[in-house]
Design an enzyme around this catalytic site. Structure first.
Site, PDB file in Angstrom:
ATOM      1  N   HIS A 144      50.987 -14.782  47.998  1.00 15.66           N
ATOM      2  CA  HIS A 144      51.514 -13.918  46.938  1.00 15.66           C
ATOM      3  C   HIS A 144      52.411 -14.714  45.990  1.00 15.66           C
ATOM      4  O   HIS A 144      52.299 -14.601  44.764  1.00 15.66           O
ATOM      5  CB  HIS A 144      52.300 -12.767  47.568  1.00 15.66           C
ATOM      6  CG  HIS A 144      53.141 -11.992  46.595  1.00 15.66           C
ATOM      7  ND1 HIS A 144      52.613 -11.053  45.740  1.00 15.66           N
ATOM      8  CD2 HIS A 144      54.473 -12.035  46.339  1.00 15.66           C
ATOM      9  CE1 HIS A 144      53.579 -10.534  45.004  1.00 15.66           C
ATOM     10  NE2 HIS A 144      54.712 -11.111  45.337  1.00 15.66           N
ATOM     11  N   SER A 148      47.824 -11.493  43.054  1.00 21.76           N
ATOM     12  CA  SER A 148      47.658 -12.007  44.413  1.00 21.76           C
ATOM     13  C   SER A 148      46.910 -11.015  45.303  1.00 21.76           C
ATOM     14  O   SER A 148      46.811 -11.219  46.510  1.00 21.76           O
ATOM     15  CB  SER A 148      49.026 -12.325  45.037  1.00 21.76           C
ATOM     16  OG  SER A 148      49.826 -11.152  45.112  1.00 21.76           O
TER      17      SER A 148
END
Length: 455
Positions: A284, A348
């Site tokens: 992420h 992400s």
């Protein structure tokens, strides 16, 4: 972390729990005052703390920017009693000027003259003071976490947390030797997302990503290292990353952005669910956040959120955290007549990146007043997204919103010293005006030197 103590692996020392750290932190106050160079004045001022049996944990001084011939002192002390602290500040005024108090949160019986302000870091090294005041740590996973019953994964998470827990500003970020399973998980995510970026990600993300491949080792078979990423970002926009052991409070996390510092995890999500993570992981951070921090306009926008948070009341921290959620995490922007994603939570997530540009969610124009009052889920796709016309437009709106925050001072980031300057007196402002004038002279001289266009 609720356990009283957590033992370091392979040693006899102990680390304080997050609850212990929080209790100690909440008792910490920073008293600010200025004294002249007269011999004995400082000793008399510090004697007041001794008389009141207040423990001093840190003392720092520097030449005053407010008054010539004076020195500013920042004294960290442990005191949670408002009445005691009021006696100290009152008596300090016999020997000092510009007396004030910074606290991690309002005192139980706050000082009536309004001199107590939530503590905020003044120097980039001050981030070390709260970097480990985290809401979760290492192997502590919720029962519904994919890795909850995986002892090996929990132990690995603790390894990452210990690295971050011992990190201090200025140190190189330790390099991680990632396992075969971790690289396989990364590879799955990287492969799926990079196919979507050309058609779904904003232009800034698409521009920077190849640079990360060339300079930071972004590859499907290689997990990039935070130290390489941090050096790259610093060269681009002055941003840096530093490892963090777990989730920070909103106030502490936003304060890092004020210094162009992004607190970043190093662990990888559980291999059984490569396309889902219940909390931010390295995938992420480095696929979603990092590329945009290399863009000048986005970096300035992110820093403005951080600067607005310094010394802000708790209710405005909540509003700024919501603004961060709907912009830096889940923001959309319009580019060349198309809607593109710039939020890291979207960039992400393979599934939500497709979903956010479909017909399913509601898309509203970015308006800070509307955004900060919007509720949002944290375990499902967002039902609503906010669309910015540009990062520059979003930054202007954010600055206008920040002016509404009730603070009796303003702050300015000094990139030369990597410190925060509180703008609360005429001399500082005149000095800043002189700096701006010098910059304008450079700009005007440069414009005059440009060749005259034939048109």
């Amino acid at each position: 972390m609720d356990a009283a103590l957590k033992k370091n692996s392979g040693g006899n020392s102990y680390q304080k729990s997050s609850k212990e750290i929080e209790v100690q932190w909440c008792n910490t106050r920073s008293v600010l005052f200025s004294v002249n160079e007269t011999i004995g004045t400082l000793a008399k001022a510090l004697k007041i703390f001794e008389i009141e049996n207040i423990n001093l944990t840190h003392i720092e001084s520097r030449p005053s920017k407010k008054q010539a011939g004076y020195y500013d002192f920042y004294v960290d002390c442990e005191c949670s009693n408002a009445e005691t602290l009021q006696r100290v500040t009152s008596r300090l005024q016999d020997y000092a000027v510009n007396v004030g108090v910074l606290s991690t949160q309002p005192l139980k019986d706050d000082i009536g003259d309004g001199s107590s302000v939530p503590w905020f870091p003044r120097k980039i090294s001050d981030l070390d003071k709260f970097a480990n005041r985290i809401l979760s740590y290492g192997a502590e996973l919720d029962a519904d976490h994919p890795g909850f019953k995986d002892a090996e994964y929990r132990a690995r998470r603790k390894e990452f947390a210990d690295i971050a827990f011992n990190y201090k500003h200025g140190q190189p970020i330790p390099r991680i030797k990632y396992t075969e399973n971790e690289i396989k998980t990364w590879s799955t995510i990287y492969g799926k997302l990079t196919k979507l970026y050309p058609s779904h990600a904003c232009a800034e993300h698409c521009h920077v990503f190849p640079l990360l491949i060339d300079n930071c080792g972004y590859r499907e078979d290689n997990i990039p290292q935070l130290e390489d990423i941090s050096k790259f970002l610093k060269d681009c926009t002055g941003f840096q990353v530093r490892p963090v052991a777990g989730l920070l409070t909103s106030r502490d996390f936003l304060a890092g952005l004020a210094f162009r510092v992004f607190h970043c995890t190093q662990y990888i999500r559980h291999p059984t669910m490569p396309l889902y993570t219940p909390e931010p992981d390295l995938c992420h951070e480095v696929l979603g956040h990092v590329p945009l921090f290399a863009d000048r306009n986005f970096a300035q926008f992110s820093q403005e959120i951080g600067l607005a948070s310094l010394g802000a009341p708790d209710e405005y921290i909540d509003k700024l955290a919501t603004l961060y959620w709907f912009t830096v995490e889940f923001g959309l922007c319009r580019q060349n007549g198309e809607v593109r994603a710039y939020g890291a939570g979207l960039l992400s997530s393979f599934g939500e990146l497709e979903y956010c540009l479909s017909e399913k969610p509601q898309i509203l124009q970015f308006d800070p007043d509307c955004v900060c009052s919007t509720k949002y889920p944290i375990t499902s796709y967002q039902p609503t997204y906010f669309l910015a016309e540009s990062f520059e437009d979003a930054k202007k709106k954010l600055i206008a919103f920040a002016r509404k925050i009730p603070r009796n001072f303003n702050v300015r980031y000094d990139p030369y010293t990597q410190s925060i300057e509180v703008m609360d007196n005429k001399e500082q402002m005149l000095h800043l005006v002189a700096e701006v004038q010098e910059e304008m002279e450079i700009l005007l001289t440069s414009l005059r030197q440009l060749p005259i266009s034939s048109s």
